[in-house]
Design an enzyme around this catalytic site. Sequence first.
Site, PDB file in Angstrom:
ATOM      1  N   ASP A 229       0.877  -1.160   0.000  1.00  0.00           N
ATOM      2  CA  ASP A 229       0.000   0.000   0.000  1.00  0.00           C
ATOM      3  C   ASP A 229       0.923   1.220   0.000  1.00  0.00           C
ATOM      4  OD1 ASP A 229      -2.059   1.780   0.065  1.00  0.00           O
ATOM      5  OD2 ASP A 229      -3.111   0.860   1.742  1.00  0.00           O
TER       6      ASP A 229
HETATM    7  C1  BGC Z   1      -4.934   3.365   0.004  1.00  0.00           C
HETATM    8  C2  BGC Z   1      -4.997   2.367  -1.146  1.00  0.00           C
HETATM    9  C3  BGC Z   1      -4.803   3.112  -2.447  1.00  0.00           C
HETATM   10  C4  BGC Z   1      -3.461   3.825  -2.392  1.00  0.00           C
HETATM   11  C5  BGC Z   1      -3.145   4.606  -3.652  1.00  0.00           C
HETATM   12  C6  BGC Z   1      -3.673   4.204  -0.030  1.00  0.00           C
HETATM   13  O1  BGC Z   1      -3.716   5.206   0.923  1.00  0.00           O
HETATM   14  O2  BGC Z   1      -5.010   2.672   1.231  1.00  0.00           O
HETATM   15  O3  BGC Z   1      -6.218   1.704  -1.146  1.00  0.00           O
HETATM   16  O4  BGC Z   1      -4.877   2.219  -3.512  1.00  0.00           O
HETATM   17  O5  BGC Z   1      -3.476   4.744  -1.312  1.00  0.00           O
HETATM   18  O6  BGC Z   1      -4.002   5.678  -3.793  1.00  0.00           O
END
Ligand code: BGC
Length: 752
Positions: A229
């Site tokens: 993530d």
């Molecule tokens: C989120 C993810 C997301 C990523 C990119 C993170 O903060 O938890 O679900 O895909 O950011 O935007």
Amino acid sequence: MNEFDILKELSLEEKAMLTVGKDFWHFESIDRLGLDSVLVTDGPHGVRKQKEIGKEMGSSESVKATCFPPACLSASSWNPELIEEEGNAIAQEALSESVDVILGPGANIKRSPLCGRNFEYFSEDPLLASSAASALINGIQKNGVGTSLKHFALNNQEKMRFVSNSVVDLRAMNEIYLKQFELAVKNSQPSTIMCSYNMINGEYSSDNKWLLNDKLRDEWGFKGLVVTDWGAMNDRVKGIKAGLDVEMPGPNKDNVLKVIRAVQSGALKEEDLDKVCLRIIRLALNAKKNRKNTTYDIKEHHEIARKIAVGSMVLLKNADSLLPLDKNKTYSVIGPFAKKPRYQGSGSSQINSHYVDSPYDELLKKGYSVTYSENVDDARGKDAVIVFIGLTEEIEGEGFDRKDLNLPESHNRLVEEALKVNENVVVVIYAGSAFLMPWKDKVKSILLAYLPGEAAGEATADILAGDVNPSGKLAETFPLSLEDTPCYLNFATDRKNVLYEESILVGYRYYDYFNKDVLFPFGTGLSYTKFEYSEMHVNEIGENQFKVCVKVKNIGSADGAEVVQIYVEMPESKIFRAKRELRGFKKVFIKKGEEVEVEIILTPDSFSYYSVPLKRFDIEDGNYRIYASSSSRDHRLYSDVHVKGNKDPQVMPWHPGDDFSLLFENNSLPIIEEDEKLSMNSTLRDVLEDEGAKEIFKPLIDKYTAPFKDRNDGMSRMMMAMALDMPLRAVAIMVGESQAEVEKTINALTIK
Ligand code: BGC
């Protein structure tokens, strides 16, 4: 060149570079070998591709795209075919924007209705969540576009999501929190999986070998790539050994250097790095092969969004058949969401929709006699009043959790005001998660539209008008109070350790075990028609495999659809288990007056539980009761079968209320101690509490907050809400500062 040829050509530096993103949304490329970078963007219910694609999250607008219904609504369809159609359409939009991988679906279990991000997740039940996740993955991937099943795993709250430690026993983990990932991997092989931010039993997901290698790859047979993530990477070298392939976002020169040095010093085997590189190269080659120039029809996709929304909305109450609306009657429409419905959640999944319609306008277009008013008095003398309310985006969103289960007080007041002047009140609700309804017994009809995507208005009007018969069923329980929820005392407290003390009793498993009344049970949902169940037969078709057949007749006056749910119970079990569990379901469309036979297959998995002492799933020998049900609390027919298995089933000796540590090896809880000294894993909250560090890190904090602090959109709210819970290592990456420099400063401070 194939992946092995490319790998042979790579220098150590190039290999190390591949393990870290090139920028916010691209994986690294090796131009001299023709290895393109892979473009990944959010998801999950549409394409959120930033216009300035290299830049950080939320810093620029995203391109226009169709906003399909978020998972909270689409899961209520209990219709994988519909969700696959959504995936198919999303893939067309991804291809048209040259996007290689969509960052979704999100498949975390809804542990508490308070989780701010529940709108992005499917269900409290792993079987239902996995079916929806697999359908979305299949729909997207059959077009050659990749997916990223997230957030793996145990990310069930937003508070402190970067640093919290989910303390979970192995049975709950295998039966509930990992199960939907396991099934989705086995049934649909997502091309990538995104690890979560948090720790699991004391170890960060990003460098958790047990999770990323032993479970995911060795046990479940995952063939794809694991990406972090955004900002989740804890220890890049350890992560490579664990099977974590790409750190996102990039760049992060410090980690590239660490990888190079680790190989040179022998701390990291080059063959472990090679395994990671091969997976990255494979994804890049596949992405390149699958790219094609396409366009899509905006109107057609809007219609798909509408079809999914109408196929998923849940009619919870309909006294005196007040719905569908009647063209000969007069209606007053009130409420903040009547003209501007809330139709999606905020944060990384927020789509820049093509256009959004309003339920009020759509009712007018359909020829109903409706008047909109901000004054309830308008409802006096009308045949009925339709009140549009819900949760606002200040209350729920990514990056923070809800504080209670209430709707905004002013929204509840509006319903009460309407009730004072008109006894026929219909409430339509737009919200991403369960909430309380103090007026439930007084209003006549309740339509839960969840967050319906950009066709919110048309879809709501279709259902209110009866142009489409509602057929959605709840994918989560609506409790009677916050105190009633399974993890009431252990959710989003200020502690880093989050104890999952309710173990396997999540959602309806908990309410049923304790015979608790609920506001609306899991699996419930009304229709404008009625269904009658008869002639249930269960036939053994193989070793512990059964075919359940049941006839369902539409005995009302409208065509409609019913979701037949199969729950399995073992009444005389020797071990602690949930009372009943969902083990199969099928949605069937039945014309009025007609009858169909529904067939659902149960496999050995339908009877298994996870045995910690045996370290595997096992089946207890004995009699099982199989229910054909219309909801988790509306069991229409049942039949008993004998299942062959272990006569001496083994679980850790524990019942609810016993000491939680009995569920763990050596009765020792894998909790982490609070750090005494500041480190790269200290949050900005920790930093601000330290007088010396506060001043030194002020420029870093200012740099992080600068783009967002004076804005009031969903993305900024998320970035600001997350700020205090973010560790320094992630803050550095988000603002493009060197982690090594931040670490030097921290070390200098702590030595003093
Ligand atoms: C989120 C993810 C997301 C990523 C990119 C993170 O903060 O938890 O679900 O895909 O950011 O935007």
